[in-house]
Scaffold this motif. Structure first.
Motif, mmCIF file in Angstrom:
data_model
loop_
_atom_site.group_PDB
_atom_site.id
_atom_site.type_symbol
_atom_site.label_atom_id
_atom_site.label_comp_id
_atom_site.label_asym_id
_atom_site.label_seq_id
_atom_site.Cartn_x
_atom_site.Cartn_y
_atom_site.Cartn_z
ATOM 1 N N THR A 150 20.718 21.241 11.664
ATOM 2 C CA THR A 150 21.756 21.319 12.685
ATOM 3 C C THR A 150 21.097 21.207 14.058
ATOM 4 O OG1 THR A 150 21.591 23.714 12.894
ATOM 5 C CG2 THR A 150 23.116 22.851 11.219
ATOM 6 N N ILE A 168 27.913 21.768 14.440
ATOM 7 C CA ILE A 168 27.322 22.300 13.203
ATOM 8 C C ILE A 168 26.967 21.194 12.211
ATOM 9 C CG2 ILE A 168 28.457 24.526 13.403
ATOM 10 C CD1 ILE A 168 30.565 23.513 11.417
ATOM 11 N N GLN A 169 27.115 19.942 12.632
ATOM 12 C CA GLN A 169 26.766 18.839 11.741
ATOM 13 C C GLN A 169 25.266 18.809 11.480
ATOM 14 O OE1 GLN A 169 28.244 15.236 13.471
ATOM 15 N NE2 GLN A 169 30.115 15.236 12.244
ATOM 16 N N LYS A 170 24.887 18.333 10.285
ATOM 17 C CA LYS A 170 23.486 18.203 9.921
ATOM 18 C C LYS A 170 23.093 16.733 9.914
ATOM 19 C CE LYS A 170 23.333 22.426 7.132
ATOM 20 N NZ LYS A 170 23.010 23.026 5.813
#
Length: 691
Positions: free
Chosen positions: A506, A498-500
């Motif tokens: 994402t 879920i990191q951007k």
């Protein structure tokens, strides 16, 4: 400083003496203005006319004709400020970028890629202007001009006589008629170095190209004016006589020319090609060996080293390796061994070729280790291992890493190591190296590139076209993309999912955006396939249902039982007809469920392929059973008194079944293999533990 901007131009005042106006019609799209996409020499004239109209109508012509050049620093005094000049450069660069955008937007995709490659080779990164791009396209596609010697205005007897003599000189040279050539040259109205063709060839070029014998060429060479070096006799392409000899593959001519002027060995044409490179690219390996022997006798070591270094040397060895001549490869290695790392470009085109390539790679690797300090190894293996990673050449990566373990952390200009590069290029064999790495693989779980992309962000990108095209059907393509995404998702840390990245995206967001068109095409492929097979299944149902009601031979009057009830062939008919009917109905239901599906991204992974597999498998069963039922009917009706008719019936029965298996069953196998077969990911056996 005062500046004003509008939709059409920006005016900048620098001090009291300098005022610059830069047009900036940013609301105009070049694609709407031009109707011709430049894709080759044939379109260049029309394309250039439209583009000139575009530039002139918006005051941008100065950016391509050299009037509005890149601002250069000027003396700073009085009211002039450093900030003014910075603004000056920024505004010029903005307008110039718009010009480049217009030019690039009017090119076809292959042309755009080609011109960008040429510009990048000649300049650093994107440090080129709109004029550079314009001039490069002119060089690539503008019609070849006729040499000044041929632009004769035939309004005087002397002009007409000269044109006639040039034409005769060309014809006599091509024919190898020395007496005619000598007669023309003796008159001294034309010289042997005059250009006699549209591409600027001289009589010497023509003689070398057609080669009418050693004696003819040597006599012609004697006619060269004094103090004229052979290296300086070139055509419009910048080709010397030795370039022409290399293209023709004439060893004897090459020996004659080199004996007279060895400097031609190192001469380059306008494309930067040496005679050796042209001999190799034209597959004249014997001529290349001749030239290499001559090069080895040169005393200028600096120029000789330049021939085998940098981009020139890289291209040279790539060419020789592609010619499959490893003898020449070894000779070139003896000049400058560092280039041998490019052998990874060879793949399994043949067992012997593959073994030779691996052997050459091992030799070069050992030479690098023996003659260089370990701190400089990366200069030699970085580009080769990255390219091998892109092309999924596991064996070559394995060999390079055997000699240089740290090569696994090689990175390209974007900061991507070979694992990241493998994910981007969908090179599963290279990606599988993760399973044989030690705890160092944990670095890849959280590693990010310069844009903040983790490994899953990279897997979310659309695969290169050359990898997608290996898979038939858009539905299977999106399935393979999902498999890659899920594989990397299992590998990385849960938080990375879920990191951007730096663009606040994402991995899932990138996947959806990049694969939007492919999902649509996959939906179309699925629906069109299902519709086609739905019609087939419906027809089979109609036929076998009617056959079940009107059995062969009819029914008995008393009791209504079929006439052939006690015959084995009738039992085969009944069973086959029932199987065909039930399987056809099942197939029809599967295809109908596909037509009414929602076609979400995730459905392409298992749900939709499973329905298609069941539908196709049951349709195959139904078709086969229907043919068997029909064959049994034929035997019941016509074969009771002649058992030999069973042979042609059996042969004809096998014909449609074999055709169906040959034409349609491969799709079923491919679907089953892609959906439920062995994964392309997993352990990759190596001979030793990796880094």
């Amino acid at each position: 400083m005062a500046s004003s901007s509008s939709n059409s131009h920006v005016t900048l005042e620098v001090g009291e003496e300098h005022t610059y106006t830069y047009p900036y019609p940013s609301n105009l799209s070049a694609t709407g203005f031009t109707t011709v996409k430049l894709s080759g020499r044939d379109e260049y004239g029309m394309w250039k006319t439209q583009m000139l109209c575009l530039f002139e109508s918006h005051g941008m012509l100065g950016f391509i004709d050299g009037t509005l050049m890149c601002p250069q620093p000027i003396s700073i005094s009085g009211k002039e400020k450093v900030g003014d000049h910075q603004t000056h450069y920024r505004l010029w660069r903005r307008s110039d970028a718009l010009v480049k955008g217009w030019i690039f937007g009017s090119l076809s995709k292959p042309t755009l890629g080609y011109v960008l490659d040429r510009l990048h080779q000649q300049r650093n990164a994107n440090d080129f202007s709109g004029k550079d791009a314009w001039d490069e396209l002119h060089t690539m596609y503008a019609p070849v001009g006729i040499p000044p010697e041929l632009l004769v205005v035939e309004d005087t007897p002397q002009d007409k006589d000269r044109a006639k003599n040039l034409d005769r000189l060309y014809n006599y040279t091509e024919a190898g008629y020395w007496n005619g050539v000598e007669d023309i040259l003796r008159q001294e109205k034309v010289a042997v170095t005059d250009k006699i063709t549209n591409n600027g060839n001289t009589a010497l070029h023509a003689a070398v190209g057609s080669f009418r014998g050693r004696e003819f060429l040597e006599k012609l060479l004697e006619k060269i004016p004094e103090n004229t070096q052979l290296t300086n006799i070139r055509n419009s392409d910048g080709s010397t006589l030795l370039h022409v000899a290399a293209i023709s593959g004439n060893n004897e001519t090459a020996d004659i020319l080199v004996a007279r002027d060895p400097d031609m060995l190192l001469a380059k044409d306008k494309e930067g090609q040496t005679p050796l490179a042209l001999a190799l690219s034209n597959m004249h390996t014997h001529t290349a060996r001749h030239l290499l022997r001559h090069i080895n006798t040169l005393t200028d070591d600096i120029q000789k080293d330049a021939l085998f270094s940098g981009t020139t040397g890289d291209d040279l060895l790539v060419t020789v390796i592609s010619s499959k001549d490893f003898v020449i490869s070894c000779i070139i290695m003896s000049f400058l061994y560092i280039l041998g790392m490019l052998v990874y470009l060879f793949f399994k085109e043949g067992h012997q070729i593959f073994e030779d390539a691996i052997g050459l790679l091992a030799e070069v690797s050992m030479l690098i280790r023996e003659k260089n300090h370990f701190s400089s190894y990366h200069h030699y293996y970085t580009n080769p291992i990255l390219e091998a990673s892109r092309q999924n050449a596991y064996e070559f990566v394995d060999k390079i890493m055997h000699h240089f373990p740290n090569a696994i952390w090689s990175a390209n200009e974007d900061g991507h190591n070979i694992i990241q590069y493998a994910v981007i290029n969908r090179s599963e064999n290279i990606y599988n190296l993760l399973y044989w790495m030690s705890q160092h693989r944990n670095i890849c779980r959280t590693i990010k590139d310069s844009s903040g992309n983790n490994l899953l962000h990279l897997a979310a990108r659309l695969a290169p076209n050359n990898k997608l095209n290996l898979i038939s059907g858009e539905a299977l393509q999106i399935q393979r993309e999902l498999q890659w995404f899920k594989e990397v998702e299992r590998f990385i840390c849960p938080l990375s999912i879920i990191q951007k990245n730096s663009f606040n995206e994402t991995p899932q967001t990138i996947f959806t955006r990049e694969h939007k068109e492919l999902v649509i095409e996959g939906q179309k492929w699925m629906k069109s396939t299902a519709e086609s097979y739905t019609i087939t299944a419906a027809l089979i149902i109609t036929i076998v249902f009617a056959a079940a009601i009107t059995v062969p031979g009819g029914n008995k009057q008393e009791g209504g039982l079929p006439v052939f009830t006690n015959h084995t062939a009738f039992t085969i008919f009944a069973i086959s007809d029932a199987i065909s009917l039930f399987s056809a109905v099942t197939s029809l239901l599967m295809f109908l469920s596909i037509l009414t599906a929602r076609f979400a991204e995730q459905d392409f992974l298992f749900k939709l392929p499973t329905k298609l597999i069941i539908g196709l498998a049951t349709l195959f069963i139904s078709t086969t059973a229907m043919i068997v039922a029909f064959a049994a009917t034929l035997y019941l009706v016509f074969g009771q008194s002649n058992s030999r008719i069973l042979i042609p019936i059996a042969v004809l029965t096998c014909l449609p079944i074999t055709s169906f298996v040959t034409l349609q069953f491969p799709l079923v196998i491919e679907l089953m293999s892609a959906t439920y077969g062995g994964s392309i990911f997993g352990d990759k056996q190596t001979y030793y533990p990796l880094y």
